[in-house]
Scaffold this active site. Sequence first.
Site, mmCIF file in Angstrom:
data_model
loop_
_atom_site.group_PDB
_atom_site.id
_atom_site.type_symbol
_atom_site.label_atom_id
_atom_site.label_comp_id
_atom_site.label_asym_id
_atom_site.label_seq_id
_atom_site.Cartn_x
_atom_site.Cartn_y
_atom_site.Cartn_z
ATOM 1 N N TYR A 77 32.287 36.949 20.743
ATOM 2 C CA TYR A 77 31.882 35.709 20.082
ATOM 3 C C TYR A 77 30.390 35.491 20.281
ATOM 4 C CZ TYR A 77 31.563 33.435 24.662
ATOM 5 O OH TYR A 77 31.198 33.112 25.949
ATOM 6 N N PHE A 93 23.704 29.414 22.027
ATOM 7 C CA PHE A 93 23.887 28.941 23.403
ATOM 8 C C PHE A 93 24.736 29.881 24.258
ATOM 9 C CE2 PHE A 93 27.130 26.880 20.752
ATOM 10 C CZ PHE A 93 28.309 27.235 21.405
ATOM 11 N N ASP A 94 25.438 30.822 23.637
ATOM 12 C CA ASP A 94 26.235 31.761 24.425
ATOM 13 C C ASP A 94 26.656 32.925 23.537
ATOM 14 O OD1 ASP A 94 27.553 32.874 26.544
ATOM 15 O OD2 ASP A 94 29.314 31.591 26.431
ATOM 16 N N ILE A 100 38.517 25.856 24.364
ATOM 17 C CA ILE A 100 38.466 24.663 23.517
ATOM 18 C C ILE A 100 39.551 24.747 22.435
ATOM 19 C CG2 ILE A 100 36.019 24.231 23.953
ATOM 20 C CD1 ILE A 100 35.390 25.562 21.286
ATOM 21 N N TYR A 131 33.493 20.308 22.567
ATOM 22 C CA TYR A 131 33.195 19.715 23.877
ATOM 23 C C TYR A 131 33.059 18.207 23.839
ATOM 24 C CZ TYR A 131 32.506 24.517 25.375
ATOM 25 O OH TYR A 131 32.709 25.840 25.664
ATOM 26 N N PHE A 155 30.946 29.361 15.717
ATOM 27 C CA PHE A 155 31.231 30.579 16.479
ATOM 28 C C PHE A 155 31.472 31.723 15.509
ATOM 29 C CE2 PHE A 155 32.456 27.360 19.581
ATOM 30 C CZ PHE A 155 31.931 27.873 20.756
#
Length: 539
Positions: A126, A137-138, A157, A183, A200
């Site tokens: 991902y 962010f990731d 999530i 979130y 994502f």
Amino acid sequence: NYAARSNSTVKFGYVSATLIATSQPLQRTRRCQTHTQKRPASGEKKLENDTLPKQQEEFRLCVPEPPCQEQNRFQFLPAKITHNTPRTAMAEFIDLSGDGGVQKKILQEGTGDESPSKGCSVSLHYTGTLDADGKKFDSSRDRNEPFQFTLGTGSVIKAFDMGVASMKQGEKCILKCAPDYAYGSSGSPPNIPPNATLNFELEILGWRGEDLSPKLDGGIQRFIVKTGSCKKRPTAGGLVKVHLVGRHEGRVFEERDVEFCLDEGKEVGVVTGVELALEKFHKEETSRLLLKPQYAYGAQGNSELGVPANATVEYTVTLTDFETLIERSMMSQDERLAQAKLLREKGTKYLKEEKHELALKLYDRALTYLFDQSKDGEAAKLAIYLNRILCLQKLNDHDEAKLACVEALNMDSKNVKALYRRGMSNLALGDLDRALQDFSAVLDVEPDNKAALNQVTICKHKIKAYNDQQKKVFANMFTKFAQSDSKKAQEEQSRQPDVMKQKFGEWGDDEREHEPTRFEQENPDVIMLNDLHKQFRNM
């Protein structure tokens, strides 16, 4: 009926229209055409007749004057129709949540028809970005390490659980997640702010089924095809009705409807893996089970069904119905005792038929009903333990048999059957001294017990034979040690200098030139050996 008395927006599926109040009564007119579009993808809401108005089309909606309220006459002016989402996005994104909170856009179609189900262990890559500015962010790809999680357990999530459950093998997609499915209002500082919509990019690499094996060794994997209709599950001893389809390497080797009491499936040819899995099923559930040999037909296989030895098989199982048993806590003491005796009798029947695994299951289940300390309950429990020991010994599980003997002896320390059977298990495990102690304890209670007398003789004979063998082993060992020591001594002696070959009585130059000592003057025939003659040191 009046749609509005002030400016408002009304939604029709994908379409929204702004309604503007006027004072001119008009007849309903239509100034646009519609055209048929492709039926929305799965998960999207459908419009009647599968038609969607073109973007920016106009039409008039008019209503007659309200009676007796001329001052409140309304007209709907031409309104521009717009989709809730851009038309290009609408054709590409699928609404998974039903409220637009989780939307999926497929980038690369997957293969096959299956998707991971609840409980599956999923592996994927991902990359997460903020919808507001596209900031990453990731990313598991940056770490070059696939992300793994168990689907449907709340470990990720909500959007992840929902999106991944819709993907096929090898599929790539964009998952757009509203804050309520990500979130939320708290965010995930410092990278994800509060109330952030996230995107994502996912690529599913594969998944394993939910592990239902007792030892979690992957021997029983479940893939849910159709979820059940109720929360209750079948319990051991309850009647179940199932439809089975067994396959090996794609070939169907059996298909049938069968009824049996859970834990007694072997009596009707149901393999252990299916029985264990059924305890996790819900009514009307259909699941695909992948069973390794130890939970299927083992090293023997099944020649009648054409299943070879050590074969991994697949079963598609549907739990059509099952019997709900009364909870033990809801039963009276007499009812529990009666149920335990019934199960013991059934187990003894299987024991006589040499169906030891079935008998053992029933004995174990009978013990669960006997948790009261009543006299009758203790007597029934002792009888069950003694039969359970026999089953374990027949199955060559002597360690468990010894533990069962201990349980029986805790209730009756002089029980001859428990002592004798523990002795037999010790003998089978090669613990001769403890076996002799157990058989001797039987003779303390029953001096004329012929079986115990015979086993005492056997134990003593085996102990003597063992001791004689050990003496021979140690004797040979000591002989080898002595020979080795002698050889080492000879080698060490051979490395010492042969002093008999040295020259004696010869003076060196250094000996001639020094002044004779008083001792040398008094003893002219004695040669002094000092440090210059190194071959004589430490003699």
